[in-house]
Write a protein that holds these residues in place. Structure first.
Motif: not given
Ligand SMILES: N[C@@H](CCC(=O)N[C@@H](CS)C(=O)NCC(=O)O)C(=O)O
Length: 267
Positions: A44-51
Motif C-alpha cells: 500500500w501507499l501509506w498516506d491520508y488517501d492510502a491505497r
C-alpha cells in the motif's frame, strides 16, 4: 450517515485500532477505517488517501520507498505528506477529516475518539484531575505495550533478555492495575473510561504470548502470564468481563476465544 470524526489507516485487524473504535461506538461517532491484512500493507501507499499500489509502482526507485522500522521488514511506501503528519511513520495512523492533522500512538488516537465523542460519555473523566489520572494509566500502559511489542515480535527466537524485561514490565503494570481495581469498579475510577479500553486491548494483545508456548519452551523460558488469574485476579477478571460485553465484543470479535477456551479446559 454521520461524517467520520477521524480516518484511521492500519493493518487489520489491530487491537490498537479497536481502542478508538470502542470509544467511538460508546460515544456514537463514526471513524473511517482504511487498511489491509498485515502482510498486505507493504503493497500500500501509506498516506491520508492510502491505497494499494500497482506492481509497477512498487520499485526501489519509488520516491515513496522507505525501509520498515518496527514490525515491518523490507520496503514500505510512505508519502512525504504521511511522514509530515505522522512523524514516527507508524500505524495505526489517524487523521482529522481532510487529513490536515495527523494523530499517532493508539492511546492518543483513543483520546481523540473520546474527545470527539464529547464529554457526556464520561470516557475521559469528569474534570482535569480525572482526565490526568486516566492519562497516567494510558502512559503506564504504553510502557507495558512497548515491551510487549518487542517481546512478541521476537517470538521467532525468544531471547532471555527480552523475556526478563517483559516479565518486569508485566509485574509492574499488572500490580498497578490490580491495586487500582481493589478500590474502584473500573481502572481509573467508578466509571468506564478510556483507561479501561486501552488496558483491555493492550492486555488482550499481550496474552498472545500464549500462542508461542512451544517457542518459549524450546528457549527454556516460562509463559509470563501462566498464573495470571491467581496472581492478578481483579485485572484478569476485569479484562475478561469487559471484553465479553457487547460494546467490546463488537470490535474484538473472537480474538480472545482461544484464551477463554484454555481457561475453561483448565477448569
Ligand atoms: N505504540 C504505537 C505502536 C505503533 C507501531 O509501532 N506500529 C508499527 C507496526 S506494529 C509500525 O507502524 N511500523 C512501521 C515501520 O515499520 O516502519 C501505538 O500504540 O500506536
Amino acid at each position: 450517515m454521520a461524517q467520520p470524526v477521524l480516518r484511521i489507516f492500519s493493518y487489520l485487524p489491530n487491537p490498537r485500532v479497536w481502542k478508538a473504535l470502542i470509544a467511538a461506538d460508546i460515544g456514537g461517532v463514526e471513524i473511517e477505517v482504511v487498511g489491509d491484512k498485515p502482510a498486505g500493507l507493504g503493497t500500500w501507499l501509506w498516506d491520508y488517501d492510502a491505497r494499494p499500489l500497482p506492481d509497477d509502482e512498487r520499485v526501489p526507485t519509488s520516491p515513496y520507498a522507505r525501509t520498515g522500522k518496527r514490525g515491518f521488514s523490507g520496503t514500505l511506501y510512505k508519502t512525504d505528506a504521511f511522514l509530515r503528519t505522522q512523524p514516527f511513520g507508524t500505524v495505526p495512523a489517524a487523521f482529522s477529516p481532510g487529513g490536515e492533522v495527523g494523530i499517532f500512538e493508539s492511546n492518543s488516537i483513543l483520546r481523540a475518539a473520546a474527545r470527539c465523542a464529547g464529554e457526556d460519555t464520561g470516557l475521559y473523566g469528569a474534570d482535569a484531575y480525572e482526565a490526568s489520572r486516566i492519562d497516567g494509566f494510558l502512559d503506564a500502559g504504553l510502557v507495558f505495550a512497548r515491551e510487549a511489542q518487542v517481546y512478541l515480535l521476537g517470538m521467532d527466537e525468544p531471547e532471555a533478555h527480552n523475556h526478563q524485561r517483559m516479565a518486569a514490565a508485566y509485574e509492574f503494570y499488572l500490580t498497578g492495575v490490580e491495586s487500582a481495581l481493589a478500590h474502584t469498579r473500573f481502572v481509573a475510577g467508578d466509571k468506564l473510561s478510556i483507561a479501561d479500553i486501552s488496558f483491555v486491548c493492550d492486555f488482550a494483545q499481550f496474552l498472545r504470548e500464549g500462542h508461542y508456548v512451544e517457542a518459549l519452551e524450546a528457549a527454556g523460558l516460562p509463559l509470563i502470564s501462566a498464573d495470571g488469574l491467581e496472581q492478578y485476579p481483579r485485572a484478569f477478571g476485569h479484562m475478561l468481563e469487559l471484553s465479553a460485553t457487547d460494546v467490546f465484543a463488537a470490535r474484538m470479535g473472537t480474538y480472545l476465544n482461544w484464551y477463554r477456551k484454555g481457561l475453561a479446559e483448565v477448569g
